[in-house]
Motif scaffolding. Sequence first.
Motif, PDB file in Angstrom:
ATOM      1  N   THR A 164       7.760  -3.424  16.677  1.00  0.00           N
ATOM      2  CA  THR A 164       7.205  -3.726  15.238  1.00  0.00           C
ATOM      3  C   THR A 164       6.383  -2.870  14.769  1.00  0.00           C
ATOM      4  N   GLN A 165       6.689  -2.237  13.538  1.00  0.00           N
ATOM      5  CA  GLN A 165       5.703  -1.446  12.956  1.00  0.00           C
ATOM      6  C   GLN A 165       4.495  -2.404  12.469  1.00  0.00           C
ATOM      7  N   THR A 166       3.202  -2.015  12.672  1.00  0.00           N
ATOM      8  CA  THR A 166       2.109  -2.728  12.184  1.00  0.00           C
ATOM      9  C   THR A 166       1.151  -1.911  11.871  1.00  0.00           C
ATOM     10  N   LEU A 167       0.341  -1.841  10.557  1.00  0.00           N
ATOM     11  CA  LEU A 167      -0.623  -1.140   9.935  1.00  0.00           C
ATOM     12  C   LEU A 167      -1.865  -2.050  10.029  1.00  0.00           C
ATOM     13  N   LYS A 168      -3.075  -1.461  10.768  1.00  0.00           N
ATOM     14  CA  LYS A 168      -4.169  -1.978  10.569  1.00  0.00           C
ATOM     15  C   LYS A 168      -5.189  -0.913   9.745  1.00  0.00           C
ATOM     16  N   THR A 169      -5.992  -1.341   8.698  1.00  0.00           N
ATOM     17  CA  THR A 169      -6.785  -0.707   8.067  1.00  0.00           C
ATOM     18  C   THR A 169      -8.336  -0.949   8.520  1.00  0.00           C
ATOM     19  N   TRP A 170      -9.163  -0.164   8.218  1.00  0.00           N
ATOM     20  CA  TRP A 170     -10.503  -0.198   8.907  1.00  0.00           C
ATOM     21  C   TRP A 170     -11.437   0.192   7.724  1.00  0.00           C
ATOM     22  N   LYS A 171     -12.610  -0.526   7.783  1.00  0.00           N
ATOM     23  CA  LYS A 171     -13.780  -0.096   6.736  1.00  0.00           C
ATOM     24  C   LYS A 171     -14.568   0.262   7.905  1.00  0.00           C
ATOM     25  N   LEU A 172     -15.083   1.731   7.771  1.00  0.00           N
ATOM     26  CA  LEU A 172     -16.030   2.344   8.524  1.00  0.00           C
ATOM     27  C   LEU A 172     -17.373   2.221   8.054  1.00  0.00           C
ATOM     28  N   ASP A 173     -18.306   1.679   8.644  1.00  0.00           N
ATOM     29  CA  ASP A 173     -19.538   1.757   8.422  1.00  0.00           C
ATOM     30  C   ASP A 173     -20.359   3.014   9.017  1.00  0.00           C
ATOM     31  N   ARG A 174     -20.249   4.020   8.425  1.00  0.00           N
ATOM     32  CA  ARG A 174     -20.847   5.601   8.502  1.00  0.00           C
ATOM     33  C   ARG A 174     -22.248   5.404   8.896  1.00  0.00           C
ATOM     34  N   ARG A 175     -23.171   4.730   8.077  1.00  0.00           N
ATOM     35  CA  ARG A 175     -24.466   4.625   8.548  1.00  0.00           C
ATOM     36  C   ARG A 175     -24.850   3.764   9.712  1.00  0.00           C
ATOM     37  N   GLY A 176     -23.896   2.696  10.025  1.00  0.00           N
ATOM     38  CA  GLY A 176     -24.272   2.103  11.411  1.00  0.00           C
ATOM     39  C   GLY A 176     -23.512   2.681  12.296  1.00  0.00           C
ATOM     40  N   GLY A 177     -22.498   3.620  12.025  1.00  0.00           N
ATOM     41  CA  GLY A 177     -21.944   4.207  13.152  1.00  0.00           C
ATOM     42  C   GLY A 177     -20.820   3.298  13.915  1.00  0.00           C
TER      43      GLY A 177
ATOM     44  N   GLN B  17      -0.102   9.585   2.816  1.00  0.00           N
ATOM     45  CA  GLN B  17       0.995   8.697   2.389  1.00  0.00           C
ATOM     46  C   GLN B  17       0.455   7.522   2.826  1.00  0.00           C
ATOM     47  N   ILE B  18      -0.712   7.147   3.525  1.00  0.00           N
ATOM     48  CA  ILE B  18      -1.225   5.880   3.851  1.00  0.00           C
ATOM     49  C   ILE B  18      -2.585   6.017   3.273  1.00  0.00           C
ATOM     50  N   THR B  19      -3.015   4.742   2.414  1.00  0.00           N
ATOM     51  CA  THR B  19      -4.347   4.720   1.725  1.00  0.00           C
ATOM     52  C   THR B  19      -5.072   3.535   2.234  1.00  0.00           C
ATOM     53  N   ALA B  20      -6.323   3.256   1.815  1.00  0.00           N
ATOM     54  CA  ALA B  20      -6.988   2.246   2.177  1.00  0.00           C
ATOM     55  C   ALA B  20      -6.429   0.851   1.727  1.00  0.00           C
ATOM     56  N   ASP B  21      -5.497   0.915   0.855  1.00  0.00           N
ATOM     57  CA  ASP B  21      -4.869  -0.152   0.294  1.00  0.00           C
ATOM     58  C   ASP B  21      -3.327  -0.394   0.670  1.00  0.00           C
ATOM     59  N   SER B  22      -2.863   0.255   1.594  1.00  0.00           N
ATOM     60  CA  SER B  22      -1.663   0.336   2.198  1.00  0.00           C
ATOM     61  C   SER B  22      -1.455  -1.044   3.068  1.00  0.00           C
ATOM     62  N   ASP B  23      -0.267  -1.540   3.190  1.00  0.00           N
ATOM     63  CA  ASP B  23       0.081  -2.631   4.191  1.00  0.00           C
ATOM     64  C   ASP B  23       1.422  -2.004   4.876  1.00  0.00           C
ATOM     65  N   ASP B  24       2.068  -2.762   5.845  1.00  0.00           N
ATOM     66  CA  ASP B  24       2.955  -2.381   6.808  1.00  0.00           C
ATOM     67  C   ASP B  24       4.230  -1.697   5.997  1.00  0.00           C
ATOM     68  N   SER B  25       4.372  -2.106   4.944  1.00  0.00           N
ATOM     69  CA  SER B  25       5.630  -1.461   4.042  1.00  0.00           C
ATOM     70  C   SER B  25       5.483   0.152   4.007  1.00  0.00           C
ATOM     71  N   ALA B  26       4.151   0.583   3.963  1.00  0.00           N
ATOM     72  CA  ALA B  26       3.897   2.040   4.050  1.00  0.00           C
ATOM     73  C   ALA B  26       4.195   2.687   5.288  1.00  0.00           C
TER      74      ALA B  26
END
Length: 311
Positions: A108-121, A42-51
């Motif tokens: 307050t509902q707040t969504l934070k999305t992350w970029k995961l650097d899998r190579r750097g860990g 239901q939540i994707t990398a492009d989601s915002d708080d509305s999700a």
Amino acid sequence: MSIHAVHRAHNHLAWDNSIPPVITIKSGETVSFDCLDASNGQITADSDDSALAALDFARLDQVNGPVYVDGAEPGDTLQIDVLSIETADWGWTATISGFGLLHDEFATQTLKTWKLDRRGGFAWFDEAKGIKIPLRPFCGEMGVARAAKGAFSTIPPYHTGGNIDTRHVVAGSTLYLPVEVKGALFSCGDGHAAQGDGEVCGTAIETPVKATFRLTVRKDKPYTKTPHFKTPPVTVQGEEYYCTSGLDPDIKEATRAAVRNMIEFLFLEKNLTRTEAYMLCSVAGDLRMHEVVDMPNFLIGMMLPMSVFEK
């Protein structure tokens, strides 16, 4: 050794021993799981708080499986060796209304999305401020079916596992679960890229994962009444821990049970008297709050460094 696969479509939303297994394996065989995140997509990398406002809570915390393990009988222990956990390249964390340890203070509902650097860990919490989170991926949901009939929510943890949200069960760890039904019926899900002990806001860095486990039936661990686990080296000193757990709606009773279960382990595995084991827990063991937000149960761990037994 055969390697089996459980796909994203092989999921369910309750612990229920009437759910038919998606695959059957022999003890000691390996299974790979492809799991969506805890939001069930239901939540994707492009989601915002509305999700968050649109979340269907009935679809949360699905698990993939179940896997039937030949030879597993009630009273046995299922040993789950965590061979690998691979995250997606993104994840999310959120404060969700009515959820988490301080939900009354963070409405307050707040969504934070992350970029995961899998190579750097790692993942940047705030690159400008230099706040970086090391990645230690694991599955928050790992469990077997309960003996009681009916459907049980995947939200809380149980004596048979479930939503244990224990960040130490990473690749190289071994989880032990008490078997209550024939075949064990193991399932997993709720991928996390990183989490602190307790998962206090109710979410970690949630992410889809691909996980590989080896499932082995053990007949020689009758004292496994709650989830136990053994870690790989997790400290700078290369420490290894064995952990027992206690689970109860009363946090004090859960804590007492964690210590009591460690005493039983030391008595049966290390040939200590129960008094000696109790003293060793006092001087060398660490109590941890592994899960404190998925009511009605608290999951408390007693972790003991294995170096105290080195000759």
